[in-house]
Design a protein around this motif. Structure first.
Motif, PDB file in Angstrom:
ATOM      1  N   VAL A  81       6.712   1.979   2.726  1.00 43.32           N
ATOM      2  CA  VAL A  81       6.630   0.907   3.723  1.00 43.32           C
ATOM      3  C   VAL A  81       5.204   0.382   3.820  1.00 43.32           C
ATOM      4  N   GLU A  82       4.223   1.291   3.800  1.00 47.19           N
ATOM      5  CA  GLU A  82       2.827   0.851   3.889  1.00 47.19           C
ATOM      6  C   GLU A  82       2.461  -0.074   2.737  1.00 47.19           C
ATOM      7  N   VAL A  83       2.905   0.257   1.538  1.00 45.97           N
ATOM      8  CA  VAL A  83       2.633  -0.621   0.388  1.00 45.97           C
ATOM      9  C   VAL A  83       3.334  -1.962   0.574  1.00 45.97           C
ATOM     10  N   LEU A  84       4.612  -1.930   0.958  1.00 45.06           N
ATOM     11  CA  LEU A  84       5.361  -3.182   1.092  1.00 45.06           C
ATOM     12  C   LEU A  84       4.757  -4.093   2.163  1.00 45.06           C
ATOM     13  N   LYS A  85       4.279  -3.518   3.236  1.00 43.04           N
ATOM     14  CA  LYS A  85       3.695  -4.332   4.308  1.00 43.04           C
ATOM     15  C   LYS A  85       2.280  -4.797   3.983  1.00 43.04           C
ATOM     16  N   ASN A  86       1.659  -4.198   2.976  1.00 42.18           N
ATOM     17  CA  ASN A  86       0.289  -4.551   2.580  1.00 42.18           C
ATOM     18  C   ASN A  86       0.204  -4.759   1.077  1.00 42.18           C
ATOM     19  N   ILE A  87       1.197  -5.437   0.537  1.00 40.97           N
ATOM     20  CA  ILE A  87       1.367  -5.511  -0.919  1.00 40.97           C
ATOM     21  C   ILE A  87       0.188  -6.156  -1.651  1.00 40.97           C
ATOM     22  N   LYS A  88      -0.561  -6.985  -0.970  1.00 38.56           N
ATOM     23  CA  LYS A  88      -1.708  -7.651  -1.619  1.00 38.56           C
ATOM     24  C   LYS A  88      -3.026  -6.929  -1.364  1.00 38.56           C
ATOM     25  N   SER A  89      -2.985  -5.800  -0.675  1.00 40.34           N
ATOM     26  CA  SER A  89      -4.199  -5.076  -0.320  1.00 40.34           C
ATOM     27  C   SER A  89      -4.457  -3.923  -1.287  1.00 40.34           C
ATOM     28  N   ASP A  90      -5.489  -4.082  -2.099  1.00 45.81           N
ATOM     29  CA  ASP A  90      -5.866  -3.007  -3.020  1.00 45.81           C
ATOM     30  C   ASP A  90      -6.275  -1.748  -2.255  1.00 45.81           C
ATOM     31  N   GLU A  91      -6.883  -1.940  -1.078  1.00 49.60           N
ATOM     32  CA  GLU A  91      -7.308  -0.792  -0.269  1.00 49.60           C
ATOM     33  C   GLU A  91      -6.098   0.000   0.223  1.00 49.60           C
ATOM     34  N   ALA A  92      -5.079  -0.695   0.702  1.00 43.80           N
ATOM     35  CA  ALA A  92      -3.871  -0.009   1.175  1.00 43.80           C
ATOM     36  C   ALA A  92      -3.187   0.721   0.028  1.00 43.80           C
ATOM     37  N   ILE A  93      -3.113   0.077  -1.112  1.00 40.84           N
ATOM     38  CA  ILE A  93      -2.484   0.705  -2.276  1.00 40.84           C
ATOM     39  C   ILE A  93      -3.265   1.949  -2.688  1.00 40.84           C
ATOM     40  N   ALA A  94      -4.587   1.887  -2.632  1.00 42.79           N
ATOM     41  CA  ALA A  94      -5.410   3.055  -2.974  1.00 42.79           C
ATOM     42  C   ALA A  94      -5.188   4.189  -1.972  1.00 42.79           C
ATOM     43  N   ARG A  95      -5.074   3.861  -0.681  1.00 46.21           N
ATOM     44  CA  ARG A  95      -4.796   4.880   0.340  1.00 46.21           C
ATOM     45  C   ARG A  95      -3.455   5.554   0.080  1.00 46.21           C
ATOM     46  N   VAL A  96      -2.462   4.742  -0.221  1.00 45.39           N
ATOM     47  CA  VAL A  96      -1.129   5.284  -0.497  1.00 45.39           C
ATOM     48  C   VAL A  96      -1.150   6.129  -1.763  1.00 45.39           C
TER      49      VAL A  96
END
Length: 141
Positions: free
Chosen positions: A112-127
């Motif tokens: 869900v975190e990736v889907l809600k922040n799909i354009k955020s490299d930082e969020a993807i790195a956290r996940v």
């Protein structure tokens, strides 16, 4: 057939479904629609139409985060089968690794975190760090 007749296999099957239900609950609570309205088996089909995300983009972003899903068409699909409006997620592999409902729910939260922040490299790195931690806690047998 010998394996399927063993009591451990019955428990494994029960855990697969329990993990799927735990993931489905997290997806639904976050506002994602499951095509079947939930799950009674080992997989679920998540409709991404309301988020305006393609299944292809979701699968690519989730792979960058260390989570593998399949892009999948949904009923009454408007996009090409090469792009899609949904993703398919199953629980046998995580169950084989030893995950239980709480772990499956945590993994769904990462999705869900990736889907809600799909354009955020930082969020993807956290996940990616979160998915890596789960993978280390539950190595492939």
């Amino acid at each position: 057939f010998h394996e399927a007749m063993r009591p451990e296999f019955r428990e494994y099957g029960r855990q697969i479904v329990a993990n799927a239900k735990a993931m489905a609950a997290v997806f639904e609570k976050s506002g994602l629609r499951l095509v079947s309205g939930g799950t009674d088996n080992h997989l679920m089909l998540v409709d991404l139409t309301k988020m305006d995300i393609t299944g292809k983009d979701a699968a690519v972003a989730l792979e960058k985060a260390g989570i593998i899903v399949n892009k999948n068409t949904i009923p009454f699909e408007k996009r090409s089968p090469f792009i899609t409006s949904g993703i398919r997620i199953g629980t046998p592999a995580i169950t084989t690794r030893g995950m239980k409902e709480a772990d499956a729910g945590a993994l769904a939260g990462l999705v869900v975190e990736v889907l809600k922040n799909i354009k955020s490299d930082e969020a993807i790195a956290r996940v990616r760090e979160g998915s890596k931690e789960l993978a280390y806690r539950f190595p492939v047998p």
